[in-house]
Design a protein around this motif. Structure first.
Motif, PDB file in Angstrom:
ATOM      1  N   VAL A  16       0.872  -1.184   0.000  1.00  0.00           N
ATOM      2  CA  VAL A  16       0.000   0.000   0.000  1.00  0.00           C
ATOM      3  C   VAL A  16       0.901   1.224   0.000  1.00  0.00           C
ATOM      4  CG1 VAL A  16      -1.882   1.207   1.159  1.00  0.00           C
ATOM      5  CG2 VAL A  16      -1.725  -1.286   1.315  1.00  0.00           C
ATOM      6  N   SER A  17       0.833   2.007  -1.063  1.00  0.00           N
ATOM      7  CA  SER A  17       1.699   3.170  -1.206  1.00  0.00           C
ATOM      8  C   SER A  17       0.869   4.394  -1.566  1.00  0.00           C
ATOM      9  CB  SER A  17       2.766   2.909  -2.281  1.00  0.00           C
ATOM     10  OG  SER A  17       2.152   2.629  -3.533  1.00  0.00           O
ATOM     11  N   GLY A  18       1.536   5.539  -1.596  1.00  0.00           N
ATOM     12  CA  GLY A  18       0.853   6.785  -1.930  1.00  0.00           C
ATOM     13  C   GLY A  18       0.815   7.738  -0.753  1.00  0.00           C
ATOM     14  N   PRO A  23      -2.362   7.076   6.819  1.00  0.00           N
ATOM     15  CA  PRO A  23      -3.668   7.415   7.416  1.00  0.00           C
ATOM     16  C   PRO A  23      -4.807   6.536   6.931  1.00  0.00           C
ATOM     17  CG  PRO A  23      -2.883   9.164   5.941  1.00  0.00           C
ATOM     18  CD  PRO A  23      -1.740   8.237   6.163  1.00  0.00           C
ATOM     19  N   PHE A  24      -4.747   6.099   5.674  1.00  0.00           N
ATOM     20  CA  PHE A  24      -5.776   5.209   5.128  1.00  0.00           C
ATOM     21  C   PHE A  24      -5.831   3.918   5.932  1.00  0.00           C
ATOM     22  CE2 PHE A  24      -6.328   1.583   2.100  1.00  0.00           C
ATOM     23  CZ  PHE A  24      -7.689   1.726   1.860  1.00  0.00           C
ATOM     24  N   LEU A  25      -4.687   3.263   6.127  1.00  0.00           N
ATOM     25  CA  LEU A  25      -4.648   2.013   6.885  1.00  0.00           C
ATOM     26  C   LEU A  25      -4.886   2.239   8.367  1.00  0.00           C
ATOM     27  CD1 LEU A  25      -1.606   0.273   5.140  1.00  0.00           C
ATOM     28  CD2 LEU A  25      -4.023  -0.341   4.909  1.00  0.00           C
ATOM     29  N   ASP A  64       8.390   4.442   1.728  1.00  0.00           N
ATOM     30  CA  ASP A  64       7.320   5.046   0.945  1.00  0.00           C
ATOM     31  C   ASP A  64       6.077   4.166   0.847  1.00  0.00           C
ATOM     32  OD1 ASP A  64       8.519   3.089  -0.543  1.00  0.00           O
ATOM     33  OD2 ASP A  64       8.650   4.242  -2.404  1.00  0.00           O
ATOM     34  N   ALA A  65       5.948   3.182   1.734  1.00  0.00           N
ATOM     35  CA  ALA A  65       4.809   2.268   1.644  1.00  0.00           C
ATOM     36  C   ALA A  65       4.670   1.473   2.931  1.00  0.00           C
ATOM     37  CB  ALA A  65       4.982   1.310   0.458  1.00  0.00           C
ATOM     38  N   VAL A  66       3.557   0.749   3.020  1.00  0.00           N
ATOM     39  CA  VAL A  66       3.329  -0.231   4.084  1.00  0.00           C
ATOM     40  C   VAL A  66       3.021  -1.557   3.395  1.00  0.00           C
ATOM     41  CG1 VAL A  66       1.891  -0.923   6.037  1.00  0.00           C
ATOM     42  CG2 VAL A  66       2.435   1.502   5.686  1.00  0.00           C
ATOM     43  N   VAL A  67       3.734  -2.599   3.792  1.00  0.00           N
ATOM     44  CA  VAL A  67       3.536  -3.925   3.220  1.00  0.00           C
ATOM     45  C   VAL A  67       2.729  -4.764   4.201  1.00  0.00           C
ATOM     46  CG1 VAL A  67       4.675  -6.021   2.412  1.00  0.00           C
ATOM     47  CG2 VAL A  67       5.651  -3.780   1.867  1.00  0.00           C
ATOM     48  N   ALA A  83      -9.948  -1.976  -1.629  1.00  0.00           N
ATOM     49  CA  ALA A  83     -10.429  -1.169  -2.747  1.00  0.00           C
ATOM     50  C   ALA A  83     -11.789  -0.554  -2.427  1.00  0.00           C
ATOM     51  CB  ALA A  83     -10.509  -2.019  -4.014  1.00  0.00           C
ATOM     52  N   MET A  84     -12.625  -1.296  -1.711  1.00  0.00           N
ATOM     53  CA  MET A  84     -13.936  -0.786  -1.320  1.00  0.00           C
ATOM     54  C   MET A  84     -13.812   0.412  -0.385  1.00  0.00           C
ATOM     55  SD  MET A  84     -16.940  -2.839   0.739  1.00  0.00           S
ATOM     56  CE  MET A  84     -16.034  -2.783   2.297  1.00  0.00           C
ATOM     57  N   TYR A  85     -12.822   0.376   0.519  1.00  0.00           N
ATOM     58  CA  TYR A  85     -12.643   1.454   1.481  1.00  0.00           C
ATOM     59  C   TYR A  85     -11.865   2.643   0.905  1.00  0.00           C
ATOM     60  CZ  TYR A  85     -14.252  -1.250   5.555  1.00  0.00           C
ATOM     61  OH  TYR A  85     -14.997  -1.948   6.467  1.00  0.00           O
ATOM     62  N   ARG A  86     -11.224   2.465  -0.223  1.00  0.00           N
ATOM     63  CA  ARG A  86     -10.271   3.466  -0.708  1.00  0.00           C
ATOM     64  C   ARG A  86     -10.933   4.806  -1.017  1.00  0.00           C
ATOM     65  NH1 ARG A  86      -7.067   1.354  -5.581  1.00  0.00           N
ATOM     66  NH2 ARG A  86      -9.120   1.618  -6.541  1.00  0.00           N
ATOM     67  N   LEU A  87     -12.074   4.792  -1.690  1.00  0.00           N
ATOM     68  CA  LEU A  87     -12.801   6.009  -2.053  1.00  0.00           C
ATOM     69  C   LEU A  87     -11.856   6.992  -2.741  1.00  0.00           C
ATOM     70  CD1 LEU A  87     -15.066   6.338   1.120  1.00  0.00           C
ATOM     71  CD2 LEU A  87     -15.615   5.301  -1.084  1.00  0.00           C
ATOM     72  N   ARG A  88     -11.651   8.197  -2.137  1.00  0.00           N
ATOM     73  CA  ARG A  88     -10.815   9.218  -2.783  1.00  0.00           C
ATOM     74  C   ARG A  88      -9.408   9.287  -2.204  1.00  0.00           C
ATOM     75  NH1 ARG A  88     -15.072  14.335  -3.320  1.00  0.00           N
ATOM     76  NH2 ARG A  88     -16.650  13.226  -4.576  1.00  0.00           N
ATOM     77  N   ALA A  89      -9.056   8.347  -1.350  1.00  0.00           N
ATOM     78  CA  ALA A  89      -7.722   8.374  -0.752  1.00  0.00           C
ATOM     79  C   ALA A  89      -6.663   8.192  -1.842  1.00  0.00           C
ATOM     80  CB  ALA A  89      -7.591   7.269   0.282  1.00  0.00           C
ATOM     81  N   GLN A  90      -5.563   8.909  -1.699  1.00  0.00           N
ATOM     82  CA  GLN A  90      -4.459   8.820  -2.654  1.00  0.00           C
ATOM     83  C   GLN A  90      -3.561   7.642  -2.274  1.00  0.00           C
ATOM     84  OE1 GLN A  90      -2.545  12.636  -3.676  1.00  0.00           O
ATOM     85  NE2 GLN A  90      -4.210  13.657  -2.575  1.00  0.00           N
ATOM     86  N   VAL A  91      -4.017   6.466  -2.630  1.00  0.00           N
ATOM     87  CA  VAL A  91      -3.268   5.246  -2.317  1.00  0.00           C
ATOM     88  C   VAL A  91      -3.289   4.311  -3.516  1.00  0.00           C
ATOM     89  CG1 VAL A  91      -3.714   5.341   0.175  1.00  0.00           C
ATOM     90  CG2 VAL A  91      -5.273   4.078  -1.302  1.00  0.00           C
TER      91      VAL A  91
END
Length: 270
Positions: A16-18, A23-25, A64-67, A83-91
């Motif tokens: 998971v990068s971006g 904050p997304f995770l 630059d990421a979380v594995v 992917a369902m939770y991602r919405l507008r997050a820059q990831v």
């Protein structure tokens, strides 16, 4: 004891990068992700909104990421969920084809310490580590330490993480604030009314089938989960682990692992 290394075919990776990766995770998982440093390994989970365990996972920090280290047969399902939770997050959420290795009982060079319990050794992602054992050897060691494998022992959306000992295995950060399923998880911990936990059991011969009933006399004490010859995990009622336990007429013994602190909890209740 010689340090052993095995490739874990049962595990796979997601990267998971971006700009919004941490904050997304952090807002989804039971573990603090925002303070995860590069090269640091933590243990956590993604829960359902009602607070049941969906995915157990390790989090490995990169610059630059979380594995995410997850069950291989559940990786696609987790990719879909994220992917369902991602919405507008820059990831960017993508499969990572690097291999997963475990070392034990020590942390081999280039490995990160397994954060769950002493004696579990370490984990490494990628590279060409020379293996000296196979995954069945690693699973036997994990059982000897008394740590459950949630991907094998807890059918998705059926088990609360505290029943799988996540609170004892550094898998939940109760100070971090919100995460999916937090309300139920925090309430269970606050009330301290945990009746059932996953504990190791020992017996002679092959393991009983998954779901086999554990009896204390004539009373139901729990059920058998995954195992191998001579040892298995079981979901057991803490108030019924003393006395003569049997499964299908065979005697079994339950153990409170040293790392768990449950011995002190039991003495305090008695």
């Amino acid at each position: 004891m010689t340090t052993r290394i095995a490739h874990l075919d049962s595990r796979a990776l997601i990267r998971v990068s971006g700009a919004d990766a941490r904050p997304f995770l952090h807002n989804l998982l039971t573990q603090d992700v925002e303070t995860l440093a590069p090269g640091e390994l933590r243990f956590g989970a993604l829960l359902s909104p009602p607070g049941r365990l969906l995915f157990d996972l390790f989090l490995w920090g990169e610059a630059d990421a979380v594995v995410l280290d997850v069950a291989a047969d559940r990786r696609d399902a987790l990719l879909q969920r994220l992917a369902m939770y991602r919405l507008r997050a820059q990831v960017t959420v993508e499969a990572d084809d690097r291999r997963v290795f475990a070392s034990w009982p020590d942390v081999a060079d280039g490995f990160a310490a397994d954060p769950r319990a002493p004696g579990l050794g370490g984990r490494r992602y990628g590279g060409d580590s020379e293996t000296t054992a196979d995954e069945s050897d690693w699973q036997a060691h994990r059982l000897a330490v008394g740590v459950p494998d949630p991907s094998a022992d807890a059918p998705a959306d059926k088990t609360y993480p505290i029943e799988a000992n996540f609170d004892l295995l550094n898998g939940i950060d109760f100070q971090k604030g919100c995460f999916v399923g937090q309300e139920t998880t925090s309430r269970m911990k606050r009330r301290g009314a945990i009746k059932t936990r996953m504990l190791p059991i020992a017996f002679d011969g092959p393991p009983p089938p998954f779901g086999a009933e554990v009896l204390n006399g004539e009373l139901r004490a729990g059920e058998v989960l995954s195992g191998r010859d001579g040892a298995a995990m079981a979901a057991l009622r803490l108030d019924r682990i003393d006395g003569d336990l049997t499964v299908d007429g065979r005697r079994v013994t339950a153990r409170l692992p040293d790392w768990s602190g449950l011995q002190n909890e039991k003495r305090a209740r008695s």
